[in-house]
Design a protein around this motif. Structure first.
Motif, PDB file in Angstrom:
ATOM      1  N   THR A   1       0.871  -1.178   0.000  1.00  0.00           N
ATOM      2  CA  THR A   1       0.000   0.000   0.000  1.00  0.00           C
ATOM      3  C   THR A   1       0.905   1.223   0.000  1.00  0.00           C
ATOM      4  OG1 THR A   1      -0.112   0.050   2.412  1.00  0.00           O
ATOM      5  CG2 THR A   1      -1.856  -1.155   1.257  1.00  0.00           C
ATOM      6  N   LYS A   2       0.366   2.315  -0.515  1.00  0.00           N
ATOM      7  CA  LYS A   2       1.105   3.575  -0.494  1.00  0.00           C
ATOM      8  C   LYS A   2       0.332   4.564   0.373  1.00  0.00           C
ATOM      9  CE  LYS A   2       1.497   4.443  -4.892  1.00  0.00           C
ATOM     10  NZ  LYS A   2       1.879   4.929  -6.213  1.00  0.00           N
ATOM     11  N   GLN A   3       1.089   5.343   1.125  1.00  0.00           N
ATOM     12  CA  GLN A   3       0.490   6.352   1.989  1.00  0.00           C
ATOM     13  C   GLN A   3       1.306   7.622   1.841  1.00  0.00           C
ATOM     14  OE1 GLN A   3       0.718   5.357   6.113  1.00  0.00           O
ATOM     15  NE2 GLN A   3      -0.598   7.016   6.750  1.00  0.00           N
ATOM     16  N   ARG A   4       0.618   8.715   1.589  1.00  0.00           N
ATOM     17  CA  ARG A   4       1.321   9.984   1.426  1.00  0.00           C
ATOM     18  C   ARG A   4       1.811  10.477   2.780  1.00  0.00           C
ATOM     19  NH1 ARG A   4       2.794  12.911  -2.275  1.00  0.00           N
ATOM     20  NH2 ARG A   4       1.533  12.077  -3.933  1.00  0.00           N
ATOM     21  N   ARG A   5       3.073  10.890   2.802  1.00  0.00           N
ATOM     22  CA  ARG A   5       3.673  11.515   3.982  1.00  0.00           C
ATOM     23  C   ARG A   5       4.429  12.740   3.484  1.00  0.00           C
ATOM     24  NH1 ARG A   5       8.269   8.566   7.317  1.00  0.00           N
ATOM     25  NH2 ARG A   5       9.499   9.471   5.647  1.00  0.00           N
TER      26      ARG A   5
ATOM     27  N   GLN B   1       5.647   9.403  -0.852  1.00  0.00           N
ATOM     28  CA  GLN B   1       4.684   8.324  -0.666  1.00  0.00           C
ATOM     29  C   GLN B   1       5.422   7.146  -0.050  1.00  0.00           C
ATOM     30  OE1 GLN B   1       2.318   7.240  -3.974  1.00  0.00           O
ATOM     31  NE2 GLN B   1       1.180   9.140  -3.909  1.00  0.00           N
TER      32      GLN B   1
END
Length: 116
Positions: free
Chosen positions: A65-69, A73
């Motif tokens: 999964t990718k999560q923006r930070r 990402q």
């Protein structure tokens, strides 16, 4: 044969994702520690865009999964999908073990001398 609503299309995507050595390496890395796509790209002798494409394949398969930070990402591994795949492979293994035992039984019958 379906394990936990894991259909053929899902299995196809997962095995396609795992069919490439770079993608397997990415999965291994992000299961240990989430990493940005940029950090991943620095580890391979390929363009950033190529690594992005690999990550996209893995994401479609549910392996990451990718999560923006901020501007980055973070890519994280999804151990749940790997557990589902492991259960699927275990079910296949059970089928083959049953078949192997059946063959052994048949061969054992052929080895016994016939009584007249």
């Amino acid at each position: 044969m379906v394990v936990d609503r894991f259909g053929d299309a899902d299995a196809d995507r997962v095995f396609h994702g795992l069919a490439d050595a770079t993608r397997r390496d990415i999965v291994e890395r992000v299961l240990r520690e989430p990493q940005s796509v940029s950090a991943l790209a620095r580890r391979y002798a390929m363009s950033f865009a190529a690594v992005q494409k690999h990550v996209a394949v893995l994401e479609r398969a549910g392996l990451v999964t990718k999560q923006r930070r901020g501007r980055e990402q973070l890519v994280r591994g999804n151990p749940d999908i790997l557990r589902t795949v492991a259960r699927l492979l275990e079910s296949y293994e059970q089928i083959w073990r049953y078949r192997a035992r059946a063959i052994e039984d048949i061969l054992a019958e052929d080895d016994t001398p016939e009584r007249t």
